[in-house]
Design an enzyme around this catalytic site. Structure first.
Site, PDB file in Angstrom:
ATOM      1  N   TYR A 281       0.803  -1.241  -0.013  1.00 26.42           N
ATOM      2  CA  TYR A 281       0.068  -0.080   0.076  1.00 26.42           C
ATOM      3  C   TYR A 281       0.895   1.248   0.000  1.00 26.42           C
ATOM      4  O   TYR A 281       0.342   2.381  -0.343  1.00 26.42           O
ATOM      5  CB  TYR A 281      -0.789   0.038   1.213  1.00 26.42           C
ATOM      6  CG  TYR A 281      -2.073  -0.869   1.217  1.00 26.42           C
ATOM      7  CD1 TYR A 281      -2.245  -1.960   0.142  1.00 26.42           C
ATOM      8  CD2 TYR A 281      -2.930  -1.027   2.431  1.00 26.42           C
ATOM      9  CE1 TYR A 281      -3.348  -2.794   0.228  1.00 26.42           C
ATOM     10  CE2 TYR A 281      -4.022  -2.119   2.387  1.00 26.42           C
ATOM     11  CZ  TYR A 281      -4.180  -2.972   1.266  1.00 26.42           C
ATOM     12  OH  TYR A 281      -5.273  -3.761   1.093  1.00 26.42           O
TER      13      TYR A 281
ATOM     14  N   LYS B  92       3.568 -15.405   3.008  1.00 28.79           N
ATOM     15  CA  LYS B  92       3.755 -16.357   1.773  1.00 28.79           C
ATOM     16  C   LYS B  92       5.298 -16.443   1.185  1.00 28.79           C
ATOM     17  O   LYS B  92       5.680 -16.087   0.112  1.00 28.79           O
ATOM     18  CB  LYS B  92       3.128 -15.489   0.812  1.00 28.79           C
ATOM     19  CG  LYS B  92       2.692 -16.179  -0.617  1.00 28.79           C
ATOM     20  CD  LYS B  92       1.557 -17.149  -0.511  1.00 28.79           C
ATOM     21  CE  LYS B  92       1.544 -18.115  -1.851  1.00 28.79           C
ATOM     22  NZ  LYS B  92       0.687 -19.142  -1.644  1.00 28.79           N
TER      23      LYS B  92
ATOM     24  N   ASP C 135      -2.525 -18.402   2.049  1.00 25.55           N
ATOM     25  CA  ASP C 135      -3.913 -19.244   1.711  1.00 25.55           C
ATOM     26  C   ASP C 135      -4.344 -20.177   2.636  1.00 25.55           C
ATOM     27  O   ASP C 135      -5.461 -20.236   2.652  1.00 25.55           O
ATOM     28  CB  ASP C 135      -3.307 -19.739   0.111  1.00 25.55           C
ATOM     29  CG  ASP C 135      -1.889 -20.027   0.366  1.00 25.55           C
ATOM     30  OD1 ASP C 135      -1.003 -19.902   1.158  1.00 25.55           O
ATOM     31  OD2 ASP C 135      -1.517 -20.817  -0.709  1.00 25.55           O
TER      32      ASP C 135
ATOM     33  N   ASP D 148      -5.409  -6.998   5.691  1.00 22.00           N
ATOM     34  CA  ASP D 148      -6.728  -6.284   5.128  1.00 22.00           C
ATOM     35  C   ASP D 148      -7.884  -7.198   4.712  1.00 22.00           C
ATOM     36  O   ASP D 148      -9.116  -7.079   5.185  1.00 22.00           O
ATOM     37  CB  ASP D 148      -6.243  -5.255   4.111  1.00 22.00           C
ATOM     38  CG  ASP D 148      -7.336  -4.408   3.591  1.00 22.00           C
ATOM     39  OD1 ASP D 148      -8.431  -4.381   4.389  1.00 22.00           O
ATOM     40  OD2 ASP D 148      -7.105  -3.551   2.728  1.00 22.00           O
TER      41      ASP D 148
ATOM     42  N   ASP E  20     -11.506  -8.987   7.040  1.00 20.31           N
ATOM     43  CA  ASP E  20     -12.790  -8.826   6.561  1.00 20.31           C
ATOM     44  C   ASP E  20     -13.320 -10.205   6.540  1.00 20.31           C
ATOM     45  O   ASP E  20     -14.499 -10.177   6.993  1.00 20.31           O
ATOM     46  CB  ASP E  20     -12.738  -8.400   5.084  1.00 20.31           C
ATOM     47  CG  ASP E  20     -12.982  -6.878   4.941  1.00 20.31           C
ATOM     48  OD1 ASP E  20     -12.554  -5.968   5.802  1.00 20.31           O
ATOM     49  OD2 ASP E  20     -13.494  -6.277   4.070  1.00 20.31           O
TER      50      ASP E  20
END
Ligand SMILES: NC(=O)c1ccc[n+]([C@@H]2O[C@H](COP(=O)([O-])OP(=O)(O)OC[C@H]3O[C@@H](n4cnc5c(N)ncnc54)[C@H](O)[C@@H]3O)[C@@H](O)[C@H]2O)c1
Length: 355
Positions: A142, A190, A222, A246, A250
């Site tokens: 970001y 990852k 994942d 992020d 959610d």
């Protein structure tokens, strides 16, 4: 205690939900004898419309002279639907986090007993879930440079960058959280593919011997996305980088029951910020239907994390629980029952606190 709170309602449903949190905070202050001063400031699309910038200097000044910041949400469809807009509401959010030094977003995930059967997930999977995400907030993709589009416009690129110090300070906070909880830390990365993730893993592995009482697990993002909804009870504290956090938080909101229920605290400097994890939910703006509980619970976290006032924090959580049990809830949680307005829920909570 005297407290100066910067109020940044933002856009969409932000002002409506922040208004309810203010009612609750005022009721708590009255009950416990605190003096609270609120100072309002503009962020997001509201600030762009007023002064052309999503996080104006005046707003930063208001935050700097506060003891804590209570934030609603930012975002407006007129920017979401215009990818070419140079100034965007979200830039305000990123700049605010960066300028205030808020590098860690603490997002607890827990279940409300009376909502468990309304969850799309099975009771035996989610009942008793009690986990907390620490999402890195001021680094990663970001913020990384370079970013942009090629001259022909047919290629776009973002850059993910992490420095050891950014990982280390977030990881140390994760170890400390784990120490006060069930002593299990999961590093989400990852590392099989990304260089930044390998640096995360390496850094956490280097720190782990300093916290021998904390068990550390390493898991690919994942796999976490899957286990989070299959066996959420198997997690305690999860640390992760900005983008992964992020997305996963959610996903975790489904365990609690609604986006409208998830609070968060952003930590890292003397001035802490408290905000619901949801966005500005523009479809509901001005309709008095949005769930204010995530913002109210963020105010509860404010009493706990910014002022170390546990009793006040607990009282807010208790009345929120009661409102859900008694069905004093907005339409997202009402099911076949009565759907209360945003402001009615806020009034009810404040009245219960005053009792
Ligand atoms: N921290 C932030 O300010 C933040 C976070 C995410 C998105 N955004 C912005 O918000 C805007 C809308 O984004 P989005 O639609 O992806 O996310 P959103 O969180 O605003 O809404 C997604 C869905 O979640 C539900 N929801 C969210 N808040 C709720 C509430 N208080 N009560 C009941 N239901 C609620 C609704 O079903 C809604 O359709 C965009 O402009 C986006 O950039 C801001």
């Amino acid at each position: 205690m005297e407290m100066n709170i910067a109020l940044l309602p933002g856009d969409g449903i932000g002002p409506e939900v922040v208004d309810q949190a203010v009612k609750v905070v005022n009721a708590v202050a009255k009950k416990f004898g605190h003096t609270i001063t609120f100072e309002k400031a503009l962020t997001g699309a509201a600030a762009i419309d007023a002064v052309g910038l999503p996080y104006p200097d005046e707003t930063h000044e208001v935050c700097l002279r506060s003891d804590a910041v209570l934030f609603g949400a930012i975002g407006d469809p007129k920017y979401d639907n215009d990818p070419s807009a140079k100034v965007r509401p979200e830039q305000g959010l990123l700049l605010m986090r960066k300028k205030l030094g808020l590098f860690a977003n603490v997002r607890p995930t827990f279940t409300f007993p009376s909502l468990i059967d309304k969850s799309p997930l099975k009771r035996d999977r989610i009942e008793g879930t009690d986990l907390v995400f620490l999402r890195e907030l001021t680094g990663g993709i970001y913020f990384g440079e370079p970013r942009g589009r090629s001259e022909q416009g047919d290629r776009a690129f973002d850059t993910c960058v992490y420095n050891v110090f950014e990982i280390e300070r977030l990881a140390r906070m994760g170890f400390e959280f784990a120490r006060k909880r069930r002593k299990l830390l999961t590093c989400v990365d990852k590392a099989n593919v990304l260089a930044t993730s390998r640096l995360w893993r390496e850094t956490v592995q280097r720190l782990a011997p300093e916290y021998p009482d904390v068990k550390v697990e390493y898991e690919f993002v994942d796999a976490v996305a899957m286990r989070l909804i299959q066996w959420p009870k198997s997690y305690d504290v999860l640390i992760t980088e900005n983008l992964f956090g992020d997305i996963l938080t959610d996903e975790a909101s489904v365990i609690s029951g609604s986006m409208g229920l998830m609070p968060s605290a952003s930590l890292g400097s003397d001035i802490k910020l408290f905000e619901p994890i949801h966005g500005s939910y523009p479809q509901a703006a001005g309709k008095n239907i949005a769930n204010p509980l995530a913002t109210v619970l963020s105010a509860s976290m404010m009493f706990e994390y910014a002022f170390d006032l546990q009793e006040e924090a607990n009282l807010i959580s208790e009345v929120v629980n009661r409102s859900i049990e008694e069905g004093i809830v907005t339409e997202d949680l009402a099911g076949d029952g009565k759907a209360y307005k945003t402001s009615e829920v806020g009034d009810w909570l404040a009245e219960q606190i005053a009792k």
